[in-house]
Design a protein around this motif. Structure first.
Motif, PDB file in Angstrom:
ATOM      1  N   PRO A   1       0.819  -1.218   0.000  1.00 33.82           N
ATOM      2  CA  PRO A   1       0.000   0.000   0.000  1.00 33.82           C
ATOM      3  C   PRO A   1       0.850   1.264   0.000  1.00 33.82           C
ATOM      4  O   PRO A   1       1.935   1.307   0.592  1.00 33.82           O
ATOM      5  N   PHE A   2       0.348   2.282  -0.685  1.00 31.88           N
ATOM      6  CA  PHE A   2       0.933   3.618  -0.699  1.00 31.88           C
ATOM      7  C   PHE A   2      -0.195   4.618  -0.456  1.00 31.88           C
ATOM      8  O   PHE A   2      -1.312   4.411  -0.952  1.00 31.88           O
ATOM      9  N   PRO A   3       0.041   5.698   0.271  1.00 36.93           N
ATOM     10  CA  PRO A   3      -0.987   6.742   0.347  1.00 36.93           C
ATOM     11  C   PRO A   3      -1.187   7.371  -1.023  1.00 36.93           C
ATOM     12  O   PRO A   3      -0.274   7.385  -1.857  1.00 36.93           O
ATOM     13  N   LEU A   4      -2.377   7.881  -1.255  1.00 34.72           N
ATOM     14  CA  LEU A   4      -2.707   8.484  -2.545  1.00 34.72           C
ATOM     15  C   LEU A   4      -1.668   9.516  -2.975  1.00 34.72           C
ATOM     16  O   LEU A   4      -1.271   9.560  -4.150  1.00 34.72           O
ATOM     17  N   SER A   5      -1.203  10.315  -2.036  1.00 35.49           N
ATOM     18  CA  SER A   5      -0.241  11.379  -2.363  1.00 35.49           C
ATOM     19  C   SER A   5       1.109  10.840  -2.820  1.00 35.49           C
ATOM     20  O   SER A   5       1.926  11.580  -3.380  1.00 35.49           O
ATOM     21  N   ALA A   6       1.360   9.541  -2.593  1.00 31.85           N
ATOM     22  CA  ALA A   6       2.634   8.919  -2.977  1.00 31.85           C
ATOM     23  C   ALA A   6       2.514   8.114  -4.266  1.00 31.85           C
ATOM     24  O   ALA A   6       3.301   7.202  -4.509  1.00 31.85           O
ATOM     25  N   ALA A   7       1.556   8.478  -5.126  1.00 29.98           N
ATOM     26  CA  ALA A   7       1.360   7.733  -6.370  1.00 29.98           C
ATOM     27  C   ALA A   7       2.622   7.714  -7.230  1.00 29.98           C
ATOM     28  O   ALA A   7       2.930   6.705  -7.866  1.00 29.98           O
ATOM     29  N   ASN A   8       3.379   8.806  -7.248  1.00 29.25           N
ATOM     30  CA  ASN A   8       4.617   8.820  -8.041  1.00 29.25           C
ATOM     31  C   ASN A   8       5.622   7.801  -7.526  1.00 29.25           C
ATOM     32  O   ASN A   8       6.340   7.176  -8.306  1.00 29.25           O
ATOM     33  N   ASP A   9       5.661   7.613  -6.211  1.00 30.36           N
ATOM     34  CA  ASP A   9       6.558   6.605  -5.634  1.00 30.36           C
ATOM     35  C   ASP A   9       6.119   5.199  -6.044  1.00 30.36           C
ATOM     36  O   ASP A   9       6.960   4.339  -6.340  1.00 30.36           O
ATOM     37  N   ALA A  10       4.812   4.966  -6.041  1.00 29.42           N
ATOM     38  CA  ALA A  10       4.295   3.657  -6.432  1.00 29.42           C
ATOM     39  C   ALA A  10       4.605   3.371  -7.900  1.00 29.42           C
ATOM     40  O   ALA A  10       5.021   2.257  -8.256  1.00 29.42           O
ATOM     41  N   LEU A  11       4.417   4.359  -8.759  1.00 27.18           N
ATOM     42  CA  LEU A  11       4.741   4.191 -10.177  1.00 27.18           C
ATOM     43  C   LEU A  11       6.229   3.936 -10.380  1.00 27.18           C
ATOM     44  O   LEU A  11       6.627   3.117 -11.216  1.00 27.18           O
ATOM     45  N   ARG A  12       7.049   4.624  -9.596  1.00 28.13           N
ATOM     46  CA  ARG A  12       8.497   4.431  -9.705  1.00 28.13           C
ATOM     47  C   ARG A  12       8.889   3.006  -9.298  1.00 28.13           C
ATOM     48  O   ARG A  12       9.725   2.365  -9.955  1.00 28.13           O
ATOM     49  N   ALA A  13       8.273   2.501  -8.240  1.00 26.27           N
ATOM     50  CA  ALA A  13       8.569   1.143  -7.788  1.00 26.27           C
ATOM     51  C   ALA A  13       8.157   0.122  -8.848  1.00 26.27           C
ATOM     52  O   ALA A  13       8.865  -0.865  -9.089  1.00 26.27           O
ATOM     53  N   LEU A  14       7.020   0.366  -9.501  1.00 27.50           N
ATOM     54  CA  LEU A  14       6.575  -0.523 -10.568  1.00 27.50           C
ATOM     55  C   LEU A  14       7.534  -0.449 -11.747  1.00 27.50           C
ATOM     56  O   LEU A  14       7.928  -1.480 -12.318  1.00 27.50           O
ATOM     57  N   ARG A  15       7.936   0.739 -12.115  1.00 27.96           N
ATOM     58  CA  ARG A  15       8.863   0.927 -13.239  1.00 27.96           C
ATOM     59  C   ARG A  15      10.206   0.240 -12.966  1.00 27.96           C
ATOM     60  O   ARG A  15      10.809  -0.357 -13.864  1.00 27.96           O
ATOM     61  N   ASP A  16      10.657   0.306 -11.716  1.00 36.13           N
ATOM     62  CA  ASP A  16      11.965  -0.253 -11.358  1.00 36.13           C
ATOM     63  C   ASP A  16      11.921  -1.758 -11.093  1.00 36.13           C
ATOM     64  O   ASP A  16      12.971  -2.378 -10.898  1.00 36.13           O
ATOM     65  N   GLY A  17      10.714  -2.342 -11.046  1.00 35.32           N
ATOM     66  CA  GLY A  17      10.593  -3.770 -10.817  1.00 35.32           C
ATOM     67  C   GLY A  17      10.916  -4.202  -9.406  1.00 35.32           C
ATOM     68  O   GLY A  17      11.360  -5.331  -9.182  1.00 35.32           O
ATOM     69  N   THR A  18      10.654  -3.321  -8.422  1.00 42.07           N
ATOM     70  CA  THR A  18      10.989  -3.649  -7.035  1.00 42.07           C
ATOM     71  C   THR A  18       9.798  -4.153  -6.228  1.00 42.07           C
ATOM     72  O   THR A  18       9.919  -4.386  -5.022  1.00 42.07           O
ATOM     73  N   LEU A  19       8.650  -4.350  -6.868  1.00 42.63           N
ATOM     74  CA  LEU A  19       7.447  -4.789  -6.163  1.00 42.63           C
ATOM     75  C   LEU A  19       7.286  -6.309  -6.257  1.00 42.63           C
ATOM     76  O   LEU A  19       7.635  -6.912  -7.251  1.00 42.63           O
ATOM     77  N   SER A  20       6.721  -6.895  -5.209  1.00 43.93           N
ATOM     78  CA  SER A  20       6.227  -8.269  -5.278  1.00 43.93           C
ATOM     79  C   SER A  20       4.708  -8.185  -5.239  1.00 43.93           C
ATOM     80  O   SER A  20       4.144  -7.718  -4.252  1.00 43.93           O
ATOM     81  N   GLY A  21       4.061  -8.613  -6.317  1.00 49.32           N
ATOM     82  CA  GLY A  21       2.623  -8.488  -6.382  1.00 49.32           C
ATOM     83  C   GLY A  21       2.220  -7.128  -6.923  1.00 49.32           C
ATOM     84  O   GLY A  21       2.733  -6.688  -7.946  1.00 49.32           O
ATOM     85  N   ALA A  22       1.322  -6.445  -6.201  1.00 50.15           N
ATOM     86  CA  ALA A  22       0.719  -5.216  -6.728  1.00 50.15           C
ATOM     87  C   ALA A  22       0.911  -4.042  -5.774  1.00 50.15           C
ATOM     88  O   ALA A  22       0.929  -4.222  -4.553  1.00 50.15           O
ATOM     89  N   ALA A  23       1.031  -2.846  -6.336  1.00 52.99           N
ATOM     90  CA  ALA A  23       0.987  -1.612  -5.552  1.00 52.99           C
ATOM     91  C   ALA A  23      -0.458  -1.107  -5.535  1.00 52.99           C
ATOM     92  O   ALA A  23      -1.163  -1.217  -6.552  1.00 52.99           O
ATOM     93  N   VAL A  24      -0.891  -0.587  -4.393  1.00 53.09           N
ATOM     94  CA  VAL A  24      -2.267  -0.097  -4.264  1.00 53.09           C
ATOM     95  C   VAL A  24      -2.236   1.241  -3.525  1.00 53.09           C
ATOM     96  O   VAL A  24      -1.594   1.367  -2.478  1.00 53.09           O
ATOM     97  N   LEU A  25      -2.949   2.231  -4.086  1.00 49.02           N
ATOM     98  CA  LEU A  25      -3.088   3.520  -3.432  1.00 49.02           C
ATOM     99  C   LEU A  25      -4.305   3.514  -2.512  1.00 49.02           C
ATOM    100  O   LEU A  25      -5.349   2.963  -2.856  1.00 49.02           O
ATOM    101  N   THR A  26      -4.156   4.119  -1.340  1.00 50.92           N
ATOM    102  CA  THR A  26      -5.252   4.164  -0.372  1.00 50.92           C
ATOM    103  C   THR A  26      -5.607   5.616  -0.082  1.00 50.92           C
ATOM    104  O   THR A  26      -4.733   6.484  -0.072  1.00 50.92           O
ATOM    105  N   THR A  27      -6.881   5.855   0.167  1.00 50.33           N
ATOM    106  CA  THR A  27      -7.349   7.208   0.456  1.00 50.33           C
ATOM    107  C   THR A  27      -7.573   7.432   1.949  1.00 50.33           C
ATOM    108  O   THR A  27      -7.879   8.547   2.359  1.00 50.33           O
ATOM    109  N   ALA A  28      -7.428   6.385   2.747  1.00 48.70           N
ATOM    110  CA  ALA A  28      -7.671   6.514   4.194  1.00 48.70           C
ATOM    111  C   ALA A  28      -6.572   7.366   4.860  1.00 48.70           C
ATOM    112  O   ALA A  28      -5.423   7.331   4.438  1.00 48.70           O
TER     113      ALA A  28
END
Length: 328
Positions: A301-328
């Motif tokens: 999980p990433f906070p909504l405001s950190a969407a650029n960080d989540a996209l960067r992690a996906l681009r760099d291939g550092t995730l296992s599974g999926a990145a998800v943005l949360t609004t809570a």
């Protein structure tokens, strides 16, 4: 509302304050609980997909609660839990729509691409293209089902009844598909980036019989190959790995150019196919089998405001599974 906004491709998303949208006739206003970060989002942001609606709120793996119902909507009520997928509208009358192939509709519109999506606190969607979501999972767990799951399932269906399946690129879609395939009694052979021991370990945890680098030959002749990595060089590699009569399925909406390869790789009634979008019937089928198979999603999980960080992690291939943005 707060949202992450794309003003132009190949630029970071902007943390913005936008007017809260209002639903028109036939639409739902959904309070977003979670939105998955899909590789297609990355292709939109990086400019690989042309002509997005700009400025744009990306995101098409949306889970939330109906906050307001537009005129004429009978299928949903305020408070219902819904999912909003990539396919957001089709014309309903063209040849493709009339023959059960609405995923190919030339007038289709897409969430987070030509319609504002879920990188926001609220999203509006055509109620006809929304799904009811299970009540026993969290929004974060369910978000990847809305594209990684749906597109992966469509790719799996194209594999036919083959027992031995290769999966190339082991991320969000692959880890869901692998679980469904194992539930169906199939064997999975996972191919990751060369040297990605963590990804190979993750694939084995998800039920893969074998996992290795994409530079390695398959230990057996495969019945079908599912390509989730957007790497054109993998197409001739997968053709080498499949048996005669097998199928290579390219599951991404974008892929780098496929290099020239000798006809001998295709001979033997091998096929190369692509997956284009999804149909609503895909979604209904997938929701049922995902629950029967007790699919579990691995999410970061990433906070909504950190969407650029989540996209960067996906681009760099550092995730296992999926990145998800949360609004809570």
């Amino acid at each position: 509302m707060r949202a992450m906004l794309l003003r132009s491709p190949r630029t970071p998303l902007e943390w913005a304050t936008l007017p809260e949208p209002r639903p028109q006739a036939g639409e739902l206003l959904v309070k977003v609980g979670a939105c998955g970060v899909c590789r297609t989002d990355l292709h939109v942001v990086d400019g690989d997909l042309s002509d997005p609606r700009l400025p744009l709120v990306p995101g098409h793996e949306i889970v939330g609660t109906v906050a307001e119902v537009g005129a004429g909507v009978d299928a949903f009520d305020v408070g219902d839990r819904v999912g909003i997928p990539w396919l957001g509208y089709t014309c309903g009358v063209c040849t493709y729509c009339a023959t059960g192939r609405e995923n190919l509709c030339d007038a289709a519109r897409f969430t987070g691409y030509t319609i504002d999506g879920g990188y926001a606190e609220y999203a509006v969607a055509d109620s006809r293209y929304c799904f009811r979501m299970p009540s026993d999972r969290s929004d974060i767990e369910l978000a990847p089902w809305l594209c990684a799951g749906l597109i992966g399932y469509r790719a799996l269906r194209m594999a036919g009844d083959g027992n031995c399946l290769g999966i190339y690129g082991f991320g969000a879609a692959a880890h869901i598909v692998a679980q469904i395939a194992r539930y169906q009694g199939r064997k999975i052979f996972a191919f990751t980036r060369r040297g990605d021991t963590a990804g190979q370990r993750f694939a084995r945890e998800m039920g893969a019989t074998w996992a290795g680098g994409s530079d390695e030959a398959s230990p057996i002749a495969l019945d079908a190959a599912l390509l989730f990595a957007p790497v054109g060089n993998l197409v001739p590699k997968a053709l080498r790995d499949i048996a005669k009569g097998g199928t290579v399925i390219c599951a991404g909406i974008h892929m780098s150019d496929i290099p020239r390869f000798p006809y001998a790789l295709l001979w033997g009634e091998r096929q190369v196919r692509s997956v284009a979008n999804l149909t609503r019937s895909d979604g209904i089928e997938f929701m049922a089998i995902a629950q029967d198979a007790a699919i579990r999603t691995s999410v970061t999980p990433f906070p909504l405001s950190a969407a650029n960080d989540a996209l960067r992690a996906l681009r760099d291939g550092t995730l296992s599974g999926a990145a998800v943005l949360t609004t809570a």
